[in-house]
Design a protein around this motif. Structure first.
Motif, short mmCIF file in Angstrom:
data_model
loop_
_atom_site.label_atom_id
_atom_site.label_comp_id
_atom_site.label_asym_id
_atom_site.label_seq_id
_atom_site.Cartn_x
_atom_site.Cartn_y
_atom_site.Cartn_z
N ASP A 89 0.83 -1.21 0.00
CA ASP A 89 0.00 0.00 0.00
C ASP A 89 0.86 1.26 0.00
O ASP A 89 0.65 2.18 -0.79
N ARG A 90 1.84 1.31 0.90
CA ARG A 90 2.71 2.49 1.01
C ARG A 90 3.48 2.71 -0.29
O ARG A 90 3.52 3.82 -0.83
N SER A 91 4.09 1.64 -0.82
CA SER A 91 4.91 1.81 -2.02
C SER A 91 4.05 2.15 -3.25
O SER A 91 4.50 2.89 -4.12
N ALA A 92 2.83 1.63 -3.31
CA ALA A 92 1.94 1.97 -4.43
C ALA A 92 1.59 3.45 -4.40
O ALA A 92 1.58 4.12 -5.43
N ARG A 93 1.32 3.97 -3.23
CA ARG A 93 1.01 5.40 -3.11
C ARG A 93 2.24 6.25 -3.44
O ARG A 93 2.12 7.30 -4.09
N GLU A 94 3.41 5.81 -2.98
CA GLU A 94 4.65 6.54 -3.29
C GLU A 94 4.93 6.54 -4.79
O GLU A 94 5.54 7.47 -5.31
N SER A 95 4.49 5.52 -5.49
CA SER A 95 4.72 5.40 -6.94
C SER A 95 3.57 5.99 -7.75
O SER A 95 3.49 5.78 -8.96
N ASN A 96 2.66 6.70 -7.08
CA ASN A 96 1.49 7.32 -7.74
C ASN A 96 0.56 6.28 -8.36
O ASN A 96 -0.07 6.53 -9.38
N LEU A 97 0.47 5.12 -7.71
CA LEU A 97 -0.47 4.09 -8.15
C LEU A 97 -1.62 3.93 -7.16
O LEU A 97 -2.46 3.05 -7.32
N GLY A 98 -1.68 4.78 -6.14
CA GLY A 98 -2.72 4.68 -5.11
C GLY A 98 -4.11 4.76 -5.70
O GLY A 98 -5.02 4.03 -5.28
N GLY A 99 -4.31 5.63 -6.69
CA GLY A 99 -5.62 5.78 -7.31
C GLY A 99 -6.00 4.58 -8.17
O GLY A 99 -7.19 4.37 -8.45
N SER A 100 -5.03 3.80 -8.60
CA SER A 100 -5.30 2.63 -9.43
C SER A 100 -5.54 1.37 -8.61
O SER A 100 -6.03 0.38 -9.14
N LEU A 101 -5.19 1.39 -7.32
CA LEU A 101 -5.39 0.21 -6.47
C LEU A 101 -6.88 -0.05 -6.33
O LEU A 101 -7.62 0.77 -5.80
N ALA A 102 -7.33 -1.21 -6.79
CA ALA A 102 -8.75 -1.55 -6.70
C ALA A 102 -9.02 -2.48 -5.53
O ALA A 102 -10.16 -2.64 -5.13
N GLY A 103 -7.97 -3.10 -4.99
CA GLY A 103 -8.17 -3.97 -3.85
C GLY A 103 -7.00 -4.90 -3.66
O GLY A 103 -6.15 -5.07 -4.53
N SER A 104 -6.97 -5.47 -2.46
CA SER A 104 -5.93 -6.45 -2.15
C SER A 104 -6.51 -7.47 -1.17
O SER A 104 -7.28 -7.12 -0.28
#
Length: 162
Positions: A89-104
């Motif tokens: 979660d943290r690394s996805a947000r740091e990589s500007n992928l937070g908005g693309s995360l649909a779930g885990s």
């Protein structure tokens, strides 16, 4: 004029000078053919094998030099004791992928299934590389499909904590 069946020194001396020259020329040609067809390719293959061995020795020396550094460097996520979910979660947000995360969804112990929608492909690949390099996270499986616009993808990825 035919040659005798067995050639001895005496029978060679009894040959006509022309036949002796032809026999000598044939022997020289046979020796040259032997050198070119057998010895030169053999020498080349030995030289090639020696070059490969020298390269492999160099590779081994390099790996032995960096082995302590690799063994000593623990991935950041493992060293801090963070869960795979927090790291992803943290690394996805740091990589500007937070908005693309649909779930885990957690899976088997140490695994996490992650879904991303309309994620930039280049950013996704860079993020996965960073996860592996900095946190020791590996990809167990991945399904990536284009998502309409050029460069955007939908992805379902199963990650494993290393």
């Amino acid at each position: 004029m035919s040659l005798p069946k067995s050639l001895s020194a005496e029978s060679l001396a009894n040959l006509a000078p022309r036949q002796q020259r032809m026999l000598l020329i044939g022997a020289v040609v046979a020796a040259v053919i032997l050198i070119f067809l057998i010895l030169i390719p053999l020498d080349r293959s030995v030289a090639h094998a020696q070059a490969r061995l020298a390269k492999k020795k160099g590779d081994l020396a390099y790996m032995q030099d960096v082995a302590p550094e690799i063994r000593g460097g623990m991935p950041a996520g493992v060293a801090t004791g963070e869960s795979l979910l927090v790291i992803v979660d943290r690394s996805a947000r740091e990589s500007n992928l937070g908005g693309s995360l649909a779930g885990s969804d957690p899976g088997a112990p140490g695994t996490l299934s992650v879904r991303l929608n309309k994620a930039p492909f280049d950013t996704l690949v860079t993020w996965l590389g960073r996860l592996a390099q900095q946190n020791g996270v590996t990809i167990d499986s991945a399904t990536i499909e284009k998502a309409g616009s050029p460069g955007l993808v939908n992805a379902a990825i199963v990650l494993h904590a290393g």
